[in-house]
Design an enzyme around this catalytic site. Structure first.
Site, PDB file in Angstrom:
ATOM      1  N   ASP A  10      -2.207   2.953   1.977  1.00 47.83           N
ATOM      2  CA  ASP A  10      -1.768   1.579   1.677  1.00 47.83           C
ATOM      3  C   ASP A  10      -1.106   1.647   0.298  1.00 47.83           C
ATOM      4  O   ASP A  10      -1.123   2.692  -0.354  1.00 47.83           O
ATOM      5  CB  ASP A  10      -2.979   0.630   1.655  1.00 47.83           C
ATOM      6  CG  ASP A  10      -2.596  -0.794   1.301  1.00 47.83           C
ATOM      7  OD1 ASP A  10      -1.650  -1.325   1.921  1.00 47.83           O
ATOM      8  OD2 ASP A  10      -3.206  -1.395   0.391  1.00 47.83           O
ATOM      9  N   CYS A  73      -1.591  -0.574   6.207  1.00 57.77           N
ATOM     10  CA  CYS A  73      -0.735  -1.490   5.449  1.00 57.77           C
ATOM     11  C   CYS A  73       0.186  -2.173   6.449  1.00 57.77           C
ATOM     12  O   CYS A  73       0.891  -1.493   7.210  1.00 57.77           O
ATOM     13  CB  CYS A  73       0.070  -0.669   4.443  1.00 57.77           C
ATOM     14  SG  CYS A  73       1.351  -1.606   3.611  1.00 57.77           S
ATOM     15  N   GLU A 153      -4.897  -7.718  -6.745  1.00 53.17           N
ATOM     16  CA  GLU A 153      -4.848  -6.479  -7.536  1.00 53.17           C
ATOM     17  C   GLU A 153      -5.176  -6.743  -9.015  1.00 53.17           C
ATOM     18  O   GLU A 153      -5.587  -5.851  -9.719  1.00 53.17           O
ATOM     19  CB  GLU A 153      -3.480  -5.791  -7.400  1.00 53.17           C
ATOM     20  CG  GLU A 153      -3.218  -5.163  -6.037  1.00 53.17           C
ATOM     21  CD  GLU A 153      -3.866  -3.768  -5.848  1.00 53.17           C
ATOM     22  OE1 GLU A 153      -4.275  -3.143  -6.840  1.00 53.17           O
ATOM     23  OE2 GLU A 153      -3.942  -3.320  -4.684  1.00 53.17           O
ATOM     24  N   HIS A 187      -4.780  -6.436   2.197  1.00 48.13           N
ATOM     25  CA  HIS A 187      -5.457  -6.906   0.980  1.00 48.13           C
ATOM     26  C   HIS A 187      -6.271  -8.176   1.258  1.00 48.13           C
ATOM     27  O   HIS A 187      -7.257  -8.444   0.586  1.00 48.13           O
ATOM     28  CB  HIS A 187      -4.428  -7.256  -0.100  1.00 48.13           C
ATOM     29  CG  HIS A 187      -3.922  -6.085  -0.890  1.00 48.13           C
ATOM     30  ND1 HIS A 187      -3.094  -5.142  -0.342  1.00 48.13           N
ATOM     31  CD2 HIS A 187      -4.138  -5.714  -2.188  1.00 48.13           C
ATOM     32  CE1 HIS A 187      -2.788  -4.239  -1.286  1.00 48.13           C
ATOM     33  NE2 HIS A 187      -3.413  -4.565  -2.396  1.00 48.13           N
TER      34      HIS A 187
HETATM   35  N1  DGL Z   1      -1.773  -4.219   1.871  1.00 47.07           N
HETATM   36  C1  DGL Z   1      -0.427  -4.152   2.221  1.00 47.07           C
HETATM   37  C2  DGL Z   1      -0.087  -4.870   3.485  1.00 47.07           C
HETATM   38  O1  DGL Z   1      -0.917  -4.885   4.371  1.00 47.07           O
HETATM   39  C3  DGL Z   1       0.600  -4.070   1.137  1.00 47.07           C
HETATM   40  C4  DGL Z   1       0.741  -5.208   0.229  1.00 47.07           C
HETATM   41  C5  DGL Z   1       1.738  -4.960  -0.868  1.00 47.07           C
HETATM   42  O2  DGL Z   1       1.660  -3.909  -1.505  1.00 47.07           O
HETATM   43  O3  DGL Z   1       2.598  -5.830  -1.084  1.00 47.07           O
HETATM   44  O4  DGL Z   1       0.979  -5.385   3.672  1.00 47.07           O
END
Ligand code: DGL
Length: 266
Positions: A10, A73, A153, A187
């Site tokens: 990710d 991700c 984050e 996230h």
């Molecule tokens: N956790 C990720 C997702 O599922 C990435 C988020 C990001 O870095 O913008 O899209």
């Protein structure tokens, strides 16, 4: 093969929600996790950049002997999964986080659902298109919620700031009447409780962590790849060191973790 780790990646801490669920469902498996913190957030990057990062990280995970590569991700699943399959399908098993959710929805028959995710995921229309194909009678409202990843984050999780941002996004009129909300970013399970609470627990809030872990288990079983060696070793790599990644990883994995910086971009 069997004792080789499961590779997961990710942009940052998001995929840890999936890694954590895997550990609960498959405690005998070893994990190798890559958080591309040097390029975080992915949601604002171009599809070409996401593909470039995803290909290099997949190579890294394969150099470390991953028996499966799980794209934990949504942004990378939406922008890079097809090209990853093209390049790596003969070298490893690849799993994304979008198809398992779309298949799950096919069993639920909702009239109206919402999807929230990064700008890149939402603008790709991957969820909308795939759900339309699988569940044509479900109407899908998609909404980009780009402040949520930096908010998480930066550690704003259970406070007034996070509640205000969540409220400001979810009060959007277009989401009224939804029966389910897909957390289209790995996230977001970190703030799943606040989101459920916003809807007074009347909306099914769906995240990929558990659903994808079940698919992973089925895949390992089918390919006779379950680790029965009794040797379990988890490794975590990030492309740029952040205290926060270490803090969240320790929270998910209770205690010391084997975290290293991997300089794959120089
Ligand atoms: N956790 C990720 C997702 O599922 C990435 C988020 C990001 O870095 O913008 O899209």
């Amino acid at each position: 093969m069997k004792e080789q780790p499961i590779g997961i990646f990710d942009s940052g801490v998001g995929g840890l929600t999936v890694a954590h669920a895997i550990k609960q469902i498959l405690p005998d498996e070893s994990l190798i996790y890559f958080g591309d913190t040097a390029h975080l957030p992915y949601g604002d990057k171009s599809a070409e950049s996401i593909r470039f990062y995803s290909h290099r990280i997949t190579e890294f995970l394969l150099e470390h002997n991953s028996k499966v590569v799980l794209v934990a991700c949504n942004t990378a699943s939406a922008s890079a999964f097809d090209s990853l399959k093209e390049e790596f399908k003969d070298k490893t098993i690849l799993i994304d986080v979008i198809d398992p959710i779309v298949n799950y929805l096919g069993t639920r028959h909702f009239n109206k659902i919402g999807v929230i995710g990064t700008k890149r995921t939402i603008s790709s229309c991957t969820y909308e298109n795939k759900i339309k194909e699988k569940s044509p009678s479900t109407s899908v409202i998609s909404m980009a919620t780009p402040l949520l990843v930096p908010m998480i984050e930066e550690g704003f999780i259970f406070d007034d700031i996070s509640n205000a941002i969540i409220r400001s996004y979810l009060t959007n009129e277009s989401l009224s009447g939804i029966q389910a909300l897909i957390l289209g970013c790995t996230h977001y399970p970190i703030i799943k409780n606040q989101i459920s609470k916003f809807f007074n627990f009347n909306v099914e809030v769906i995240d990929s962590a558990r659903i994808v872990s079940m698919i992973l288990r089925e895949t390992l079983e089918k390919n006779h790849l379950l680790n029965d060696s009794g040797i379990v070793k988890d490794q975590f790599f990030i492309s740029d060191y952040t205290d926060y990644f270490e803090k969240i990883a320790k929270m998910f994995f209770e205690g010391e973790i084997n975290l290293k910086k991997a300089d794959i971009w120089s």
